[in-house]
Design a protein around this motif. Structure first.
Motif, mmCIF file in Angstrom:
data_model
loop_
_atom_site.group_PDB
_atom_site.id
_atom_site.type_symbol
_atom_site.label_atom_id
_atom_site.label_comp_id
_atom_site.label_asym_id
_atom_site.label_seq_id
_atom_site.Cartn_x
_atom_site.Cartn_y
_atom_site.Cartn_z
ATOM 1 N N UNK A 178 0.817 -1.182 0.143
ATOM 2 C CA UNK A 178 -0.023 0.095 -0.105
ATOM 3 C C UNK A 178 0.886 1.177 0.187
ATOM 4 N N UNK A 179 0.600 2.014 -1.119
ATOM 5 C CA UNK A 179 1.755 3.233 -1.170
ATOM 6 C C UNK A 179 0.883 4.318 -1.315
ATOM 7 N N UNK A 180 0.740 5.331 -0.213
ATOM 8 C CA UNK A 180 -0.133 6.509 -0.220
ATOM 9 C C UNK A 180 -1.522 6.115 -0.663
ATOM 10 N N UNK A 181 -2.165 5.151 0.186
ATOM 11 C CA UNK A 181 -3.648 4.765 -0.175
ATOM 12 C C UNK A 181 -4.769 5.931 0.061
ATOM 13 N N UNK A 182 -4.142 6.733 0.726
ATOM 14 C CA UNK A 182 -5.253 8.227 1.103
ATOM 15 C C UNK A 182 -4.442 9.376 0.796
ATOM 16 N N UNK A 216 2.336 -4.300 3.628
ATOM 17 C CA UNK A 216 3.323 -3.022 3.806
ATOM 18 C C UNK A 216 2.753 -1.821 3.117
ATOM 19 N N UNK A 217 2.699 -0.933 4.407
ATOM 20 C CA UNK A 217 2.262 0.417 4.126
ATOM 21 C C UNK A 217 3.002 1.708 4.284
ATOM 22 N N UNK A 218 3.117 2.295 3.349
ATOM 23 C CA UNK A 218 4.062 3.511 3.216
ATOM 24 C C UNK A 218 3.084 4.814 2.928
ATOM 25 N N UNK A 219 3.058 5.696 3.973
ATOM 26 C CA UNK A 219 2.129 6.833 3.783
ATOM 27 C C UNK A 219 2.651 7.912 4.712
ATOM 28 N N UNK A 220 2.092 9.200 4.551
ATOM 29 C CA UNK A 220 2.318 10.273 5.444
ATOM 30 C C UNK A 220 1.371 10.068 6.555
ATOM 31 N N UNK A 221 1.529 10.341 7.766
ATOM 32 C CA UNK A 221 0.373 10.201 9.077
ATOM 33 C C UNK A 221 -0.505 11.513 8.751
ATOM 34 N N UNK A 222 -1.785 11.164 8.346
ATOM 35 C CA UNK A 222 -2.404 12.445 7.859
ATOM 36 C C UNK A 222 -3.583 12.762 9.136
ATOM 37 N N UNK A 223 -4.396 12.053 9.795
ATOM 38 C CA UNK A 223 -5.255 12.331 10.621
ATOM 39 C C UNK A 223 -5.744 11.358 11.653
ATOM 40 N N UNK A 224 -6.143 11.591 12.647
ATOM 41 C CA UNK A 224 -6.852 10.638 13.587
ATOM 42 C C UNK A 224 -7.733 9.542 12.931
ATOM 43 N N UNK A 225 -8.053 9.849 11.649
ATOM 44 C CA UNK A 225 -9.193 8.669 11.057
ATOM 45 C C UNK A 225 -8.361 8.246 9.683
#
Length: 473
Positions: A178-182, A216-225
């Motif tokens: 998972x690469x930036x799924x949100x 595997x998940x790579x992403x920025x930490x965006x919010x509490x949801x």
């Protein structure tokens, strides 16, 4: 010496060197990354320490897939944009895996069609390149495999690309990426966030049966949801790496701080001047989320959260619990010390687990911190819950949280912002998720969860009424 060789000997030597280099590349993902950089990237390769570190972490996971291990070793990495993460995880990594396990089915996911197309095309450029065919001639793309999103080889291996909001059905893989799924905007919308989480749920079912299928998940930490929050809840043992652009107390594991230069992750490409420009362009909230991996507050949000490196265990120890009323609510317990006119939040239990699990956990923490009173809200199921805790920790005081919940939360928000202090380095993922839920709580509009906010509000109400803090100073 080479001049003395015949043409036939030179060809044999070149073939031997190619074979040895291929062996090196097969067994070292970082070496592979460096070797194939110029196949898809025109710019010169400038390596920062995190590239080799992440390549090595990914290789550890891949080795388990190659061996056919039965244990599941998942990985979550929060890292800022501009760190070549997609080149590493979505493009190079699948191409390298095929050099060791050409029958591997790799499932990749991202948020947008644009990303999906770019990642798939660059992956294809690598495996179809002269260099790849020179080193790994056994890996051949099937003649009927023309779609970028579903590339197959002659060994039964495949790389299949999805997008979060598309329908994910039918395919099963040996490894899921998972690469930036949100996107940031999705994470700030209740509806879009739910839609992305549903995409994650569908993606999480796409695994080979009875196989080692890491996620595997790579992403920025965006919010509490965001997706991270949901993954933390459903995979509490997932390995976690957090690499903000600067050392803001979020770096994890902590020993990685030593690699930061003058407090920066990558001082050459993501320097102070670059970060200042990004802050002006994005605004505080998005800047802190994407580059700081920190869901901090900003205008439009209820709380301003104070943080410190350490909290001393002194003063008055106190605890408050807001039991969950139903399965969709969180149980929120806060363990704190009160001194110097501040409420220092030492520990938090923030979970949807049942009372069979949370009662022993609350008792364990009460025994550890020894609050002079453990205040437990008795509305709804709270009265029963409080009695269960009291049988093992006698200093339990039931209380009623009177009035409308939203009104109560709003009335004490300023007290919490002014007098409550949290840890910079969260001692647990529950603590971090709770703090992120606090910092992303909106002043206006619907907030899906209000449990940790309600628990903090009750604690604020109690310490004010019992004169443990003076809100007028």
């Amino acid at each position: 010496m080479l001049d003395n060789l015949t043409e036939e000997e030179k060809i044999e030597l070149e073939a031997l060197l190619t074979k040895r280099r291929a062996i090196d590349l097969r067994h070292n993902f970082f070496e592979f990354f460096c070797e194939f950089w110029d196949v898809i990237i025109a710019d010169d390769l400038h390596l920062n320490w995190h590239v080799e570190f992440l390549c090595n972490e990914l290789q550890k996971i891949a080795e388990g897939v190659i061996r056919g291990d039965k244990e599941n070793d998942d990985l979550l990495c929060n890292i800022c944009p501009g760190t070549t993460k997609s080149t590493i995880i979505s493009i190079m990594f699948p191409a390298w895996i095929w050099t060791r396990k050409p029958d591997c089915v790799i499932l990749c996911n991202t948020i947008s069609d644009r990303n999906a197309t770019e990642f798939s095309q660059k992956f294809r450029d690598i495996i179809m390149s002269d260099k790849y065919r020179l080193f790994f001639p056994e890996v051949k793309v099937r003649h009927d495999s023309k779609a970028f999103m579903r590339i197959k080889n002659t060994h039964g291996g495949a790389r299949r690309q999805y997008t979060t909001k598309s329908k994910i059905t039918g395919d099963h893989g040996h490894i899921r990426i998972d690469d930036d799924p949100m996107a940031f905007q999705d994470a700030r919308s209740d509806a879009e966030s739910e839609r992305c989480i549903e995409g994650y749920k569908a993606f999480s079912t796409r695994e080979k049966k009875n196989a080692y299928v890491p996620y595997i998940l790579f992403m920025q930490r965006l919010s509490a949801q965001d997706t991270c929050t949901y993954v933390f809840e459903t995979k509490p043992t997932i390995k976690k790496i957090i690499l903000p652009a600067w050392d803001n107390g979020k770096v994890y594991p902590e020993e990685l701080k030593k690699n930061y230069v003058e407090g920066l992750l990558n001082p050459i490409h993501i320097n102070k001047e670059f970060l200042e420009r990004k802050k002006l362009t994005l605004g505080d909230l998005q800047y802190l989320a994407e580059y700081g991996q920190d869901c901090e507050t900003s205008e439009g949000y209820m709380y301003h959260v104070q943080k410190v490196a350490e909290i001393e265990e002194k003063g008055v120890s106190i605890a408050v619990c807001d039991p969950a009323d139903d399965g969709d609510c969180y149980l929120a317990s806060v363990f704190a010390y009160v001194h110097n006119n501040k409420v220092w939040i030492k520990d938090i239990v923030y979970t949807k687990d049942s009372s069979e699990i949370t009662v022993p956990r609350n008792v364990e923490k009460a025994m550890k911190y020894k609050p002079y009173s453990f205040f437990i809200e008795k509305d709804g199921l709270g009265n029963i819950y409080g009695k269960q805790v009291k049988t093992q920790y006698g200093l339990v005081v039931p209380f009623n949280a009177k009035g409308n919940k939203d009104d109560r939360i709003f009335s004490k928000a300023n007290v919490i912002s002014k007098h409550f202090v949290f840890l910079e380095q969260s001692p647990s993922m529950e603590y971090e998720n709770a703090v992120n839920a606090v910092t992303s709580y909106k002043k206006v509009g619907q907030n899906k969860y209000k449990d940790i906010q309600d628990a903090l509000t009750s604690l604020a109400d109690i310490v004010v009424k019992q004169n443990l803090i003076n809100i007028y100073t």
